[in-house]
Design a protein around this motif. Structure first.
Motif, short mmCIF file in Angstrom:
data_model
loop_
_atom_site.label_atom_id
_atom_site.label_comp_id
_atom_site.label_asym_id
_atom_site.label_seq_id
_atom_site.Cartn_x
_atom_site.Cartn_y
_atom_site.Cartn_z
N PRO A 62 -26.39 -23.66 9.24
CA PRO A 62 -27.39 -24.33 10.06
C PRO A 62 -26.89 -24.54 11.49
O PRO A 62 -25.69 -24.68 11.72
N PRO A 63 -27.80 -24.58 12.46
CA PRO A 63 -27.39 -24.88 13.83
C PRO A 63 -26.87 -26.31 13.94
O PRO A 63 -27.13 -27.15 13.07
N ALA A 64 -26.17 -26.59 15.03
CA ALA A 64 -25.57 -27.91 15.22
C ALA A 64 -26.61 -29.02 15.25
O ALA A 64 -26.32 -30.17 14.88
N SER A 65 -27.82 -28.69 15.65
CA SER A 65 -28.88 -29.70 15.76
C SER A 65 -29.58 -29.97 14.44
O SER A 65 -30.45 -30.84 14.37
N PHE A 66 -29.21 -29.26 13.39
CA PHE A 66 -29.92 -29.34 12.12
C PHE A 66 -29.79 -30.73 11.50
O PHE A 66 -28.69 -31.29 11.39
N THR A 67 -30.92 -31.29 11.08
CA THR A 67 -30.91 -32.59 10.40
C THR A 67 -32.07 -32.66 9.42
O THR A 67 -33.20 -32.32 9.74
N ARG A 68 -31.75 -33.06 8.20
CA ARG A 68 -32.75 -33.26 7.16
C ARG A 68 -32.34 -34.47 6.33
O ARG A 68 -31.18 -34.86 6.30
N PRO A 69 -33.30 -35.11 5.64
CA PRO A 69 -32.95 -36.26 4.81
C PRO A 69 -32.02 -35.86 3.67
O PRO A 69 -31.92 -34.68 3.32
N ALA A 70 -31.36 -36.86 3.11
CA ALA A 70 -30.42 -36.61 2.01
C ALA A 70 -30.87 -37.37 0.76
O ALA A 70 -31.07 -38.59 0.79
N TRP A 71 -31.02 -36.62 -0.33
CA TRP A 71 -31.29 -37.21 -1.64
C TRP A 71 -29.95 -37.46 -2.33
O TRP A 71 -29.70 -36.98 -3.44
N ASP A 72 -29.09 -38.20 -1.65
CA ASP A 72 -27.76 -38.50 -2.17
C ASP A 72 -27.79 -39.89 -2.82
O ASP A 72 -28.86 -40.41 -3.14
N PHE A 73 -26.63 -40.49 -3.00
CA PHE A 73 -26.59 -41.80 -3.65
C PHE A 73 -27.44 -42.81 -2.88
O PHE A 73 -28.27 -43.51 -3.47
N ASP A 74 -27.23 -42.88 -1.57
CA ASP A 74 -28.01 -43.84 -0.78
C ASP A 74 -29.49 -43.48 -0.75
O ASP A 74 -30.36 -44.36 -0.78
N GLY A 75 -29.80 -42.18 -0.72
CA GLY A 75 -31.18 -41.75 -0.67
C GLY A 75 -31.94 -42.02 -1.96
O GLY A 75 -33.18 -42.07 -1.96
N LEU A 76 -31.21 -42.20 -3.06
CA LEU A 76 -31.83 -42.45 -4.36
C LEU A 76 -31.70 -43.91 -4.81
O LEU A 76 -32.65 -44.49 -5.31
N LEU A 77 -30.50 -44.50 -4.59
CA LEU A 77 -30.23 -45.82 -5.14
C LEU A 77 -29.70 -46.82 -4.12
O LEU A 77 -29.37 -47.96 -4.47
N GLY A 78 -29.60 -46.42 -2.86
CA GLY A 78 -29.08 -47.31 -1.84
C GLY A 78 -30.06 -48.42 -1.49
O GLY A 78 -31.10 -48.60 -2.12
N GLU A 79 -29.73 -49.19 -0.45
CA GLU A 79 -30.58 -50.31 -0.06
C GLU A 79 -31.94 -49.87 0.45
O GLU A 79 -32.92 -50.59 0.32
N ASN A 80 -32.00 -48.69 1.03
CA ASN A 80 -33.27 -48.17 1.54
C ASN A 80 -33.42 -46.71 1.14
O ASN A 80 -33.24 -45.81 1.96
N PRO A 81 -33.77 -46.45 -0.11
CA PRO A 81 -33.93 -45.07 -0.57
C PRO A 81 -34.98 -44.33 0.25
O PRO A 81 -35.88 -44.93 0.85
N PHE A 82 -34.86 -43.01 0.26
CA PHE A 82 -35.72 -42.19 1.10
C PHE A 82 -37.20 -42.41 0.81
O PHE A 82 -38.03 -42.45 1.72
N TRP A 83 -37.57 -42.58 -0.47
CA TRP A 83 -38.98 -42.80 -0.82
C TRP A 83 -39.29 -44.27 -1.12
O TRP A 83 -40.33 -44.57 -1.68
N GLY A 84 -38.42 -45.18 -0.75
CA GLY A 84 -38.76 -46.59 -0.87
C GLY A 84 -37.96 -47.33 -1.93
O GLY A 84 -37.39 -46.75 -2.84
N ARG A 85 -37.92 -48.67 -1.77
CA ARG A 85 -37.17 -49.56 -2.66
C ARG A 85 -37.97 -49.78 -3.94
O ARG A 85 -38.74 -50.71 -4.06
N PHE A 86 -37.74 -48.91 -4.91
CA PHE A 86 -38.57 -48.89 -6.12
C PHE A 86 -38.47 -50.18 -6.92
O PHE A 86 -39.37 -50.51 -7.70
N TRP A 87 -37.41 -50.95 -6.79
CA TRP A 87 -37.20 -52.13 -7.60
C TRP A 87 -37.87 -53.38 -6.99
O TRP A 87 -37.96 -54.40 -7.67
#
Length: 334
Positions: A158-183
């Motif tokens: 990817p180019p240096a400017s490339f940025t996309r969201p991450a479905w990693d630990f924080d993106g799934l279970l962190g304080e502010n998951p990518f699709w919202g605080r399910f709990w």
């Protein structure tokens, strides 16, 4: 959004689409609205008469850098031989344009991507209408195409400017998951919320253990639901990379399987997808053992998603259904 506000928005959408089309020299046509969910998607005709898809992106969901990165990745996948939409540049060579705010619209971004000719695999909640043998063949091809997507992505720089969201630990279970605080999203009863709080803590430990085992991680589609898989006579096509980003490859596999769990031939289609994937890319038995975990993690994202959209039709019913599904899946791994 009230019914009147929605009606006014729908009335204004064709004009907004024609405004975007000016950048491609195509404003002399009437675009056909195909869907209006996260984005408004229209069928348009290019100068040579071929169909293409115009996307008006939901204001505030992704910024221009993130959207430009999505288009760069889609172009790389298409160049690698995968059947996905590719960006079509404007008259001055841009893949993405910014439309200014108007009385009807906030500032938003637009692009045009190449047309995919297959038919939707199906709709969530509606039984698949293919024969069992056809379903197995389709899911085998989905597995192969998904593996190719992962492999092409790993080969691509990817180019240096490339940025996309991450479905990693924080993106799934962190304080502010990518699709919202399910709990603690709106619409949950205190009992539901309490059970999800406990489940989040339990899954944090399970996911950390899986993370340390060296699971395959990289760029993923992240939303290979039925509506985003198109089936043709000789293969499958993937569309809607709106939520694509970095994540575990098992998350892609889980997403493709989750909404098919109640199909009579689920075991066969699941086996076919895994076998297809393994034709093109390694997938160990140890890694495959994490599938129940990722099915559950995927199901939780839908709770956060609908919790942020309780004004949509049937939102409360969907929220309750998603919570029930998560609890069913959780019972299988505790």
């Amino acid at each position: 959004m009230s019914e009147n506000e929605f009606a006014r928005l729908m009335d204004a959408l064709p004009g907004r689409a024609k405004e975007a089309l000016q950048h491609w020299g195509l404003a002399d046509q009437t675009p056909k609205l195909l869907k209006f969910r996260e984005n408004a998607v229209f069928q348009v005709r290019l100068a040579d008469g071929k169909p293409a898809a115009l996307r008006l992106h939901r204001p505030g969901y992704h910024d221009d850098r993130t959207l430009a990165s999505e288009l760069q990745w889609m172009a790389a996948l298409a160049a690698g031989g995968l059947r996905v939409p590719a960006p079509i540049p404007t008259l001055d060579g841009r893949n993405l344009v910014t439309l200014p705010a108007t009385p009807a619209f906030a500032t938003q971004h637009a692009d045009i991507v190449s047309w995919m000719s297959g038919e939707e695999l199906g709709r969530s909640g509606v039984p698949l209408d293919h024969s069992p043998d056809r379903i197995k063949a389709i899911f085998g091809r989905i597995g192969e195409a998904m593996a190719e997507l992962h492999t092409i992505s790993d080969r691509w720089t990817p180019p240096a400017s490339f940025t996309r969201p991450a479905w990693d630990f924080d993106g799934l279970l962190g304080e502010n998951p990518f699709w919202g605080r399910f709990w603690d999203c709106q619409g949950l009863t205190p009992e539901m919320a309490g059970r999800l709080v406990d489940l989040r803590a339990f899954l944090g430990e399970k996911l950390r253990l899986a993370e340390r085992s060296g699971l395959d991680y990289g760029l993923i589609h992240a939303d290979l639901v039925r509506e985003n898989v198109l089936v043709g006579a000789d293969g499958v096509e993937f569309i809607d990379f709106d939520d694509a980003g970095y994540g575990w490859r098992m998350f892609d596999i889980a997403t493709a399987l989750l909404r098919n769990r109640h199909e009579p031939c689920y075991e066969q289609l699941s086996d076919a997808l895994i076998a297809g994937y393994r034709k093109r890319r390694p997938l160990s038995d140890a890694t495959l053992e994490t599938l129940p975990l990722f099915l559950l993690l995927r199901s939780l994202t839908y709770i956060g998603w609908v919790g942020d959209r309780l004004d949509m039709p049937n939102a409360e019913e969907r929220l309750s259904r998603y919570v029930r599904e998560a609890m069913e899946l959780a019972a299988a791994i505790r």
